[in-house]
Scaffold this motif. Structure first.
Motif, short mmCIF file in Angstrom:
data_model
loop_
_atom_site.label_atom_id
_atom_site.label_comp_id
_atom_site.label_asym_id
_atom_site.label_seq_id
_atom_site.Cartn_x
_atom_site.Cartn_y
_atom_site.Cartn_z
N ARG A 103 -12.49 0.86 -5.41
CA ARG A 103 -11.15 1.22 -4.96
C ARG A 103 -11.20 2.58 -4.32
O ARG A 103 -11.88 3.46 -4.79
N THR A 113 -3.90 -1.47 -6.88
CA THR A 113 -4.47 -0.27 -6.26
C THR A 113 -4.79 0.83 -7.25
O THR A 113 -5.57 1.72 -6.93
N PRO A 116 2.76 1.68 -4.21
CA PRO A 116 1.96 0.45 -4.25
C PRO A 116 1.89 -0.11 -5.66
O PRO A 116 2.23 0.55 -6.65
N THR A 165 -5.24 8.36 -8.16
CA THR A 165 -5.83 7.03 -8.23
C THR A 165 -6.70 6.91 -9.46
O THR A 165 -7.45 7.83 -9.79
N LYS A 203 2.42 4.46 1.27
CA LYS A 203 2.74 5.10 2.54
C LYS A 203 3.87 6.07 2.28
O LYS A 203 4.73 5.82 1.43
N GLU A 242 0.84 -1.20 0.00
CA GLU A 242 0.00 0.00 0.00
C GLU A 242 0.87 1.25 0.00
O GLU A 242 2.06 1.20 0.28
#
Lengths: 205, 491
Positions: free
Chosen positions: B490, B465, B460, B482, B442, B440
């Motif tokens: 998602r 994702t 990620p 995203t 971070k 993920e």
């Protein structure tokens, strides 16, 4: 090699080279070929009047690089200065440290096995030992010094590299390996004889 | 009719902007990308890319550990001396001991060495050989750490000593990092640790802040896993359209034009096996299956390569791209991974030398003064297997503090047996340190003792994702874009 035929046929302006030159040959090979031809015929090859230096048989295949390098040979300087395209310099940032490139003397001296400084150096290194080394009859001092260099743990593992590579690595890391050993390793025997050049485990590991 | 329009990003799009009638006097601003300098730091990268003529496997891995200890020992000794010199425990002054085996019982001293952790659960080939009967198949686990039974030792050229004590149990340590420990020897011969020190962050070059007011971003994406199938994920094509500025309204195009460099960090080729022809698996058929083009097309699928190539070629025409291999990409498996051969991507190869580049894993960049260290994620994934926690950023930060980006190499991370220099040692701290293919997203900023500031980013997997990370070159801010289809859930 038979002297090349200088066919002055009027049908083509091209003067074919004596040997079949493949298009993939580098420009320098062609220059060497031209130079060798020149020495055989005694005459300088005239620059081609056309731009194509392609042997008649293989004129079908073209590629960008070949067309570029198939220009006529004008001068020697031009030949030397032609480089193949590299990545542009501004793209790769060269940040080299001030590395001292090991400069070895051009003349490689032969090794003097009986030099008294080797005895003196070896005795100095043996002062830390409690007992005398065993099975050492007939082994020259130079070999003993080099084996002692191999066994010194401070300069790292010996497997898989020559003694000179290990010495250079220790020097680069700042461990101050002995100069005496360096002099032995860059001598003529030190570079050619396996007994001196390679570590004591050479051939076994 | 209700058309499911793909949502491009989380930017606020005026809903009427795209779905409105064309205006007569509408002008469309053309955004251009500014030319930028994006270089590879050859001082470090030249050691990652091994020339075929110089590669030998005659040496053993001991050289790599020797180099690591010799280079990092003075650095950690300096930190330890600053911390512990002049200190006295129980009215006894602590002193430095040069060799690990020279520790005397009852004396408080500090020693420097490489950590080795004897792990009981670590898969060991010798166990498999010595077993006579197979009982059960070994269960594949995520982690091999067993804190009660693992023995932590400190090793240098002279020997090893066992480290015990509660201080050592709570530290994040893996095999291969170089540390200094303060303590004394117990009656059983173990070393009871009181305090521990790392080399801490290496010096960092100051950043040349640009004077312009335009923002510049570096985009990092990893885990694309392009498969070229019919059911190729729509998000991948959305990503490439976004990076080229073709997606969304003028706001999105403007934002995309501020991206000056794209790094594709690992696992761009899909690993899923999907044979082109699904013949019946019968012996007669398999013999009759013709070998077209010299290879058996049912076992080799060229679609992922072709699809990735066309995407990268389109992208290279618009922005400079670097492709870095991951653990599933067609290059060598051992670390450092060599650059993917550009012959695999023939259309993108035409941009080689201008906007397309194939780099090694790991890799150092200098983009407009921002120094970046990027990995495909393998060292962090390997460290994850041998410690208890799962905080990826903490692992990355500790790598910076150990001044080594892949400490488990060559113990559990396959590596080339380097002979002259350990290229994973960090001689400087980068401004941005990213690891690809993480579970993920971070990010955080790490501050060092001398004022170094590093942005850590765990990038990620895009195939899972749909996120791409944009890092601002000037302010070190990290934002994520995203891509998701409506209704796929998602975040």
């Amino acid at each position: 090699m038979a002297p090349p035929k200088r066919s002055q046929s009027s049908s083509t302006n091209k003067k074919p080279l004596a040997k079949q030159v493949r298009l993939t040959d580098s420009f320098r090979q062609r220059k060497q070929l031209a130079a060798s031809l020149q020495s055989v015929t005694g005459k300088k090859l005239q620059p081609q009047s056309t731009t194509e230096v392609i042997p008649p048989a293989a004129s079908q295949i073209t590629s960008d690089k070949v067309a570029e390098s198939a220009r006529e040979i004008e001068t020697e300087d031009e030949v030397e200065s032609q480089e193949f395209p590299e990545t542009p310099e501004e793209d790769v940032q060269r940040e080299t440290d001030e590395q001292v490139v090991p400069v070895e003397p051009d003349v490689v001296e032969p090794l003097d096995y009986d030099d008294p400084q080797y005895e003196a150096y070896f005795d100095k290194t043996q002062k830390v030992n409690i007992a005398a080394p065993i099975h050492q009859q007939g082994v020259s001092t130079v070999v003993r010094i080099l084996k002692n260099f191999d066994l010194t743990a401070a300069y790292g593992p010996t497997v898989g590299m020559t003694r000179l590579q290990r010495w250079r690595r220790a020097d680069k890391l700042g461990l101050k390996p002995p100069e005496v050993v360096y002099k032995i390793l860059i001598s003529k025997e030190g570079k050619s004889m396996d007994e001196l050049r390679e570590g004591y485990l050479y051939g076994q590991i | 009719m209700n058309i499911m329009a793909p949502v491009a990003s989380t930017s606020t799009l005026d809903s009427g902007y795209l779905l409105s009638d064309p205006k007569e006097d509408e002008t469309f601003p053309m955004f251009e990308r500014r030319a930028s300098s994006r270089k590879l730091i050859s001082k470090y990268n030249d050691e990652f890319v091994l020339k075929n003529t110089e590669k030998t496997y005659e040496q053993q891995y001991a050289s790599l550990y020797f180099l690591r200890l010799t280079v990092l020992k003075p650095r950690v000794s300096k930190v330890a001396a600053e911390a512990w010199n002049g200190m006295s425990i129980l009215n006894q002054e602590v002193k430095a001991v040069d060799r690990v085996l020279d520790v005397r019982q009852g004396e408080f001293c500090w020693i420097v060495g490489t950590v080795y952790i004897e792990m009981t659960l670590k898969p060991n080939i010798l166990d498999e050989i010595t077993k006579e009967f197979w009982t059960t198949a070994p269960i594949s686990k995520d982690k091999f750490a067993d804190p009660e039974n693992d023995a932590i030792m400190l090793e240098d050229e002279s020997g090893r000593v066992n480290l015990v004590g509660s201080t050592i149990k709570s530290e994040l340590l893996v095999t291969g990092c170089v540390v200094a420990v303060l303590g004394s020897e117990t009656t059983s011969g173990d070393f009871d640790v009181v305090d521990i020190r790392f080399p801490q962050l290496a010096p960092q070059l100051p950043r040349k802040m640009s004077t312009g007011h335009e923002r510049k971003y570096v985009a990092v994406v990893s885990g694309l896993e392009v498969s070229g199938d019919v059911h190729e994920s729509y998000e991948t094509s959305m990503l490439f359209e976004y990076l080229m500025g073709e997606l969304g309204g003028s706001d999105d195009s403007k934002h995309a034009s501020e991206i000056i460099h794209v790094i594709v960090a690992g696992n761009s080729f899909s690993n899923r096996r999907s044979p082109l022809s699904r013949d019946e698996e019968s012996p007669d058929n398999s013999q009759k299956r013709k070998k077209k083009y010299g290879y058996d097309s049912s076992s080799y699928n060229s679609k992922p390569t072709e699809a990735l190539d066309s995407l990268l070629a389109d992208l290279s025409a618009s922005v400079s791209v670097d492709i870095m291999p991951g653990d599933q990409d067609p290059t060598n498996y051992s670390y450092p991974q060599q650059p993917i051969n550009a012959a695999l991507v023939p259309r993108s190869r035409r941009f080689l030398g201008s906007s397309f580049r194939s780099v090694s894993n790991p890799c150092w960049w200098d983009i407009e003064g921002l120094r970046i260290l990027g990995t495909g994620g393998q060292p962090i994934d390997d460290i994850f297997k041998y410690i208890e926690g799962d905080d990826r950023l903490q692992m990355m930060e500790t790598c910076l503090r150990w001044q080594h980006c892949a400490p488990t190499a060559p113990d559990t991370l396959w590596s080339y047996p380097f002979r002259d220099c350990d290229p994973f040692i960090l001689n400087e701290t980068p401004h941005l340190f990213f690891a690809g293919n993480q579970p993920e997203f971070k990010t955080k900023i790490v501050v060092g003792e001398d004022g170094q500031r590093v942005r850590l980013v765990a990038v990620p997997k895009f195939s899972e994702t749909g996120k791409v990370v944009l890092v601002d070159v000037d302010s070190l801010a990290a934002e994520v874009v995203t891509f998701a289809l409506n209704g796929t859930g998602r975040d």
